[in-house]
Enzyme design. Sequence first.
Site, PDB file in Angstrom:
ATOM      1  N   GLY A  98       0.809  -1.212   0.000  1.00  0.00           N
ATOM      2  CA  GLY A  98       0.000   0.000   0.000  1.00  0.00           C
ATOM      3  C   GLY A  98       0.838   1.256   0.000  1.00  0.00           C
ATOM      4  O   GLY A  98       2.071   1.206  -0.033  1.00  0.00           O
ATOM      5  N   GLY A 100       2.757   3.588   1.469  1.00  0.00           N
ATOM      6  CA  GLY A 100       3.438   3.696   2.753  1.00  0.00           C
ATOM      7  C   GLY A 100       3.878   5.100   3.093  1.00  0.00           C
ATOM      8  O   GLY A 100       3.988   5.448   4.276  1.00  0.00           O
ATOM      9  N   ARG A 101       4.176   5.916   2.102  1.00  0.00           N
ATOM     10  CA  ARG A 101       4.515   7.320   2.369  1.00  0.00           C
ATOM     11  C   ARG A 101       3.873   8.234   1.336  1.00  0.00           C
ATOM     12  O   ARG A 101       4.349   9.336   1.091  1.00  0.00           O
ATOM     13  CB  ARG A 101       6.022   7.522   2.433  1.00  0.00           C
ATOM     14  CG  ARG A 101       6.822   7.051   1.242  1.00  0.00           C
ATOM     15  CD  ARG A 101       8.289   7.396   1.416  1.00  0.00           C
ATOM     16  NE  ARG A 101       9.100   6.837   0.337  1.00  0.00           N
ATOM     17  CZ  ARG A 101      10.385   7.106   0.154  1.00  0.00           C
ATOM     18  NH1 ARG A 101      10.989   7.958   0.951  1.00  0.00           N
ATOM     19  NH2 ARG A 101      11.059   6.542  -0.821  1.00  0.00           N
ATOM     20  N   ARG A 191       3.331  14.791  -6.283  1.00  0.00           N
ATOM     21  CA  ARG A 191       3.394  14.209  -7.616  1.00  0.00           C
ATOM     22  C   ARG A 191       1.979  14.041  -8.167  1.00  0.00           C
ATOM     23  O   ARG A 191       1.012  13.918  -7.414  1.00  0.00           O
ATOM     24  CB  ARG A 191       4.152  12.886  -7.593  1.00  0.00           C
ATOM     25  CG  ARG A 191       3.633  11.846  -6.633  1.00  0.00           C
ATOM     26  CD  ARG A 191       4.562  10.636  -6.613  1.00  0.00           C
ATOM     27  NE  ARG A 191       4.003   9.545  -5.830  1.00  0.00           N
ATOM     28  CZ  ARG A 191       4.578   8.353  -5.697  1.00  0.00           C
ATOM     29  NH1 ARG A 191       5.732   8.109  -6.305  1.00  0.00           N
ATOM     30  NH2 ARG A 191       4.019   7.400  -4.976  1.00  0.00           N
ATOM     31  N   ASP A 268       3.949  -4.019  -7.740  1.00  0.00           N
ATOM     32  CA  ASP A 268       3.304  -2.875  -7.105  1.00  0.00           C
ATOM     33  C   ASP A 268       3.877  -1.555  -7.600  1.00  0.00           C
ATOM     34  O   ASP A 268       3.342  -0.485  -7.275  1.00  0.00           O
ATOM     35  CB  ASP A 268       3.417  -2.955  -5.580  1.00  0.00           C
ATOM     36  CG  ASP A 268       4.847  -3.160  -5.105  1.00  0.00           C
ATOM     37  OD1 ASP A 268       5.378  -4.262  -5.315  1.00  0.00           O
ATOM     38  OD2 ASP A 268       5.437  -2.219  -4.537  1.00  0.00           O
ATOM     39  N   ASN A 269       4.948  -1.608  -8.397  1.00  0.00           N
ATOM     40  CA  ASN A 269       5.521  -0.406  -9.009  1.00  0.00           C
ATOM     41  C   ASN A 269       5.203  -0.316 -10.495  1.00  0.00           C
ATOM     42  O   ASN A 269       5.847   0.451 -11.212  1.00  0.00           O
ATOM     43  CB  ASN A 269       7.041  -0.380  -8.813  1.00  0.00           C
ATOM     44  CG  ASN A 269       7.445  -0.194  -7.361  1.00  0.00           C
ATOM     45  OD1 ASN A 269       6.677   0.347  -6.574  1.00  0.00           O
ATOM     46  ND2 ASN A 269       8.624  -0.656  -7.006  1.00  0.00           N
ATOM     47  N   ASP A 278       7.067   5.688  -9.334  1.00  0.00           N
ATOM     48  CA  ASP A 278       7.899   5.314  -8.185  1.00  0.00           C
ATOM     49  C   ASP A 278       9.386   5.377  -8.502  1.00  0.00           C
ATOM     50  O   ASP A 278      10.045   4.363  -8.716  1.00  0.00           O
ATOM     51  CB  ASP A 278       7.520   3.923  -7.681  1.00  0.00           C
ATOM     52  CG  ASP A 278       6.109   3.894  -7.105  1.00  0.00           C
ATOM     53  OD1 ASP A 278       5.561   4.974  -6.857  1.00  0.00           O
ATOM     54  OD2 ASP A 278       5.569   2.800  -6.911  1.00  0.00           O
TER      55      ASP A 278
END
Length: 513
Positions: A98, A100-101, A191, A268-269, A278
């Site tokens: 998920g 995370g930041r 972003r 996930d990227n 990412d």
Amino acid sequence: MNIERISQPFLKKFPGDFSNNPMQRNTPKVLFSTINPAGFDNPQLIAFNETLSEEIGLGVFEEKDLDFLVGNHLPDSVQTYATAYAGHQFGNWAGQLGDGRAIIAGEITNSSGKRTEIQWKGAGATPYSRHADGRAVLRSSVREYLMSEAMYHLGVPTTRALSLAFTGEDVVRDIMYNGNPQLEKGAVVIRTAESFLRFGHFELMSAQQEYKTLQELLDFTIENYYPEITSSDTQKYKDFFESICTRTADLMVEWFRIGFVHGVMNTDNMSILGLTIDYGPYSMMDEYDLNFTPNTTDLPGRRYAFGKQGQISQWNLWQLANALHPLIKDEKFLENTLNSYGTYFWEAHDKMLCQKFGFDKLKKDDEEFFTNWQGLMQELEFDYTLFFNQLEKLATGIDLKEHFSSISYSFLTDEKLGKLKDFVGKYESRLNSNSISREESLEMMAKSNPKFILRNYLLYECIEEINNGQTEMLNKLTEALENPYKEIFSEFSNKRPSGYDDTAGCSTLSCSS
């Protein structure tokens, strides 16, 4: 800035956790959790992308807008949130992951009807931070801000960056994961993208057997981001899968064209829209090496090396196919589509190389020419970008050793020089078979081969300057990256200085970068 116009259709459409609980935890059966940014007392603006702000509909920046750029004092209408997704990391199933930041503000629609999602990176912990603090340091934020904009101006599908700001606090990081944590300046980058949906969102719902939500998510994606798909029922899901395969292959070809290495191509990227997302341990190619990976975490296997990005993207698409199988239910179709991926990718790849070399079209013997060229590049350790720049300047009777020595990371021996002369002879012979003029060939090369790339050592120097309160290099790099097919600053048109060969955060990077 028109931040009051931010809307949040994702929250209204899908199941979520509205508890505003920042504690790290599993959130089964939901696609997002509401969460407030941490807030920062002493923020300081470093850079703001005025052109992008106007383009997406946020308008002109005013001093009071700094609070929004770091997640402070948001309008009552804005409910911020982070999304849950899963993924395969370095080939292994990692379960729930998920944002995370990353914390999402929502989306804004400009006067032309274009929708853009806005999110902070580094604004605090979320339920998906996995025991981390959700903060970002200056170096990673500068790298994302500049590189995403560089990719945009190079013509590569990508997320973009709106702003970069100090948070006014220090963050502890162990840059190389070697037991040497240090305090670093904290920063937040905003972003933007049409959407930050990724393969992992679909993997999560499928793994949890939340097939109704999976279908709603795919319908939402097609309706909002794939307007060219007009079919219905199962066929529209098949059309979608073919489209994302094509978009992903095209993206990989663009990465190869400019010499970009992502460094951490976990599922996930991977963007569901075929964007570069990412920006972590990435690198632009210096010396040409198919086995190059900038990510120390990727050693010694080099799963995400430059030359493997095509096949890894195909592997990632296999995982997406598995996730979508409950909706498509046609193994043969999925298998055939994925098997065709390699054929499409290599045809597009070789056509791209034709443009870089100035060839009129792909011909029978070009594949062998390209293979021989790759071997020569690695043996002579030529700089990838500078090689093509020098190739455009070839002239009859030129001294090849003098012409190419400055772009090699090793000494050109007589043996190597002999191989270079043989290659140049074959190249000139191939050019002579073109059905287009040399002027047309050079014009094609100029459009395909950048004169400026954002090398890691330049980023390193820029970060050091910003840390010391200077922005001259930031401004110069911004001007250069906005005009990558022109040589604006000659000092940027050189190979990496040898002093940076083993510098942490420059030639060696970790996932913390």
